[in-house]
Every structure is written in C-alpha cells, then in structure tokens.
Design a protein around this motif. Structure first.
Motif, PDB file in Angstrom:
ATOM      1  N   ILE A 144     -24.213  18.014   8.516  1.00 52.12           N
ATOM      2  CA  ILE A 144     -23.931  19.289   9.173  1.00 52.12           C
ATOM      3  C   ILE A 144     -24.202  19.149  10.670  1.00 52.12           C
ATOM      4  O   ILE A 144     -24.944  18.274  11.085  1.00 52.12           O
ATOM      5  CB  ILE A 144     -24.767  20.461   8.590  1.00 52.12           C
ATOM      6  CG1 ILE A 144     -26.277  20.188   8.727  1.00 52.12           C
ATOM      7  CG2 ILE A 144     -24.384  20.728   7.140  1.00 52.12           C
ATOM      8  CD1 ILE A 144     -27.171  21.339   8.285  1.00 52.12           C
ATOM      9  N   PRO A 145     -23.611  20.031  11.479  1.00 52.09           N
ATOM     10  CA  PRO A 145     -23.901  20.003  12.916  1.00 52.09           C
ATOM     11  C   PRO A 145     -25.314  20.527  13.184  1.00 52.09           C
ATOM     12  O   PRO A 145     -25.950  21.137  12.319  1.00 52.09           O
ATOM     13  CB  PRO A 145     -22.843  20.927  13.517  1.00 52.09           C
ATOM     14  CG  PRO A 145     -22.397  21.802  12.405  1.00 52.09           C
ATOM     15  CD  PRO A 145     -22.601  21.032  11.134  1.00 52.09           C
ATOM     16  N   VAL A 146     -25.785  20.301  14.417  1.00 51.49           N
ATOM     17  CA  VAL A 146     -27.152  20.677  14.762  1.00 51.49           C
ATOM     18  C   VAL A 146     -27.212  21.284  16.157  1.00 51.49           C
ATOM     19  O   VAL A 146     -26.464  20.876  17.055  1.00 51.49           O
ATOM     20  CB  VAL A 146     -28.097  19.451  14.667  1.00 51.49           C
ATOM     21  CG1 VAL A 146     -27.686  18.362  15.652  1.00 51.49           C
ATOM     22  CG2 VAL A 146     -29.549  19.847  14.893  1.00 51.49           C
ATOM     23  N   VAL A 147     -28.084  22.242  16.321  1.00 48.18           N
ATOM     24  CA  VAL A 147     -28.513  22.721  17.630  1.00 48.18           C
ATOM     25  C   VAL A 147     -30.018  22.501  17.654  1.00 48.18           C
ATOM     26  O   VAL A 147     -30.759  23.163  16.917  1.00 48.18           O
ATOM     27  CB  VAL A 147     -28.163  24.211  17.862  1.00 48.18           C
ATOM     28  CG1 VAL A 147     -28.834  24.724  19.126  1.00 48.18           C
ATOM     29  CG2 VAL A 147     -26.654  24.400  17.942  1.00 48.18           C
ATOM     30  N   ALA A 148     -30.443  21.522  18.442  1.00 46.33           N
ATOM     31  CA  ALA A 148     -31.863  21.186  18.565  1.00 46.33           C
ATOM     32  C   ALA A 148     -32.450  21.893  19.782  1.00 46.33           C
ATOM     33  O   ALA A 148     -31.724  22.472  20.585  1.00 46.33           O
ATOM     34  CB  ALA A 148     -32.024  19.676  18.696  1.00 46.33           C
ATOM     35  N   ARG A 149     -33.767  21.818  19.884  1.00 46.26           N
ATOM     36  CA  ARG A 149     -34.470  22.508  20.978  1.00 46.26           C
ATOM     37  C   ARG A 149     -33.925  23.926  21.150  1.00 46.26           C
ATOM     38  O   ARG A 149     -33.548  24.345  22.246  1.00 46.26           O
ATOM     39  CB  ARG A 149     -34.350  21.728  22.281  1.00 46.26           C
ATOM     40  CG  ARG A 149     -35.069  20.401  22.238  1.00 46.26           C
ATOM     41  CD  ARG A 149     -35.074  19.758  23.602  1.00 46.26           C
ATOM     42  NE  ARG A 149     -35.592  18.417  23.533  1.00 46.26           N
ATOM     43  CZ  ARG A 149     -36.711  18.027  24.124  1.00 46.26           C
ATOM     44  NH1 ARG A 149     -37.423  18.868  24.812  1.00 46.26           N
ATOM     45  NH2 ARG A 149     -37.105  16.781  24.026  1.00 46.26           N
TER      46      ARG A 149
END
Length: 173
Positions: free
Chosen positions: A83-88
């Motif tokens: 899956i895609p990610v948005v970190a921080r």
C-alpha cells in the motif's frame, strides 16, 4: 472533547469490518502503524494485519499507511502491505491527512483513520474532517516509558466517560 471522540471503537484492527467502513461512508482507509497494524516501533506486522489489509483491498477500499514514523520504517511496513504511505504525518496536526487526501485523490469525508491513540490518530482525524475508528493498543509500549502510562491512563478515562455518556443516552457503537 469532540476532537477525542471516535466514530467507532473496536478491540483490534482485525475486528474492523467492511460494513463498519461503509457505514461511515468511507472508501479510503488511513491505517496507523505502531500498535494498530504493527508491533510498536518495528516493521513487523501484527498477526492478521496483512490479511486484513488484503481483504479490505479485495472489498474495493483503498488503503494507505498514515504514520508519524520516519520514511524508512513506514516505507518498509507499507511495502509489507503493498500500500502507499504518508510518513512523518505529524499527527495530530491535519497536514498528514491533507497529504493522504492529495495522494488518494478523494474527499476527506470519504476517508477513515484507524488508530490506537486518541491524542494523535483520533484528534488528527477529527481536526482534518476525517472519520475515525479507535482500536485498542495491541501491547504496552516499550519506548517513552515515562510518557505512555500517563497518556494511556488519560485515554482510558476519556473512553470510559464517553461510553458512560453514550450508555445514559442509549447509544452504542
């Protein structure tokens, strides 16, 4: 207190059903990492998390990992789930939610955040105008031992009061 009230409360991530998500009108799932879908501070998925993510994708939902973790660790976990990610994400600020919205190309009211912390996941979702489901933490946190007992006690008190108010009003979730 309105920023700390989830739409739903489930025991674990794997207890969240497609019907729960659809009932909120959501088509996109924002998934927290630590103690929600992975062991705290690791890239190791919790039991059943991989299968749960895949089943949600099979049901037609888009799933994205939204984590305060650094890019490297969050990226490894997101690859585990494909899956895609948005970190921080900087939860509880709404900025990570806005980044997720842009990435998913959906409306905020079409998203639901699933997480284990009232003061980050739920508050951030509420501030961003996103639906939210609170799940109980999987295990006691080993990091920041001086902070988490205070936070988890405050969460327990808030959840108890919310459930008591709902009981008096004849509501349940």
């Amino acid at each position: 207190m309105k920023y700390l009230r989830p739409d739903l409360h489930r025991h674990l991530l794997t207890d969240v059903t497609p019907e729960d998500i659809r009932g909120l009108g959501a088509t996109c799932i924002l998934l927290d990492a630590d103690n929600t879908s992975s062991y705290d501070g690791t890239t190791k998925p919790l039991p059943g998390s991989r299968e749960w993510v895949q089943s949600m994708k099979d049901e037609g939902f888009t799933v994205l990992l939204l984590s305060n973790a650094k890019e490297e660790r969050a990226g490894i976990l997101a690859r585990e789930y494909d899956i895609p990610v948005v970190a921080r994400a900087l939860k509880p600020t709404p900025f990570g939610f806005f980044r997720a919205q842009k990435h998913l190309r959906c409306r905020r009211r079409d998203m639901v955040m699933i997480g284990d912390q009232l003061f980050t996941d739920i508050k951030g979702a509420r501030r961003a105008g996103v639906h939210c489901i609170y799940v109980d933490r999987y295990a006691k946190e080993n990091r920041m031992w001086y902070w988490y007992p205070f936070v988890r006690t405050a969460e327990a008190i808030i959840l108890f009061l919310q459930e008591a108010i709902d009981w008096v009003r004849g509501k349940s979730n």
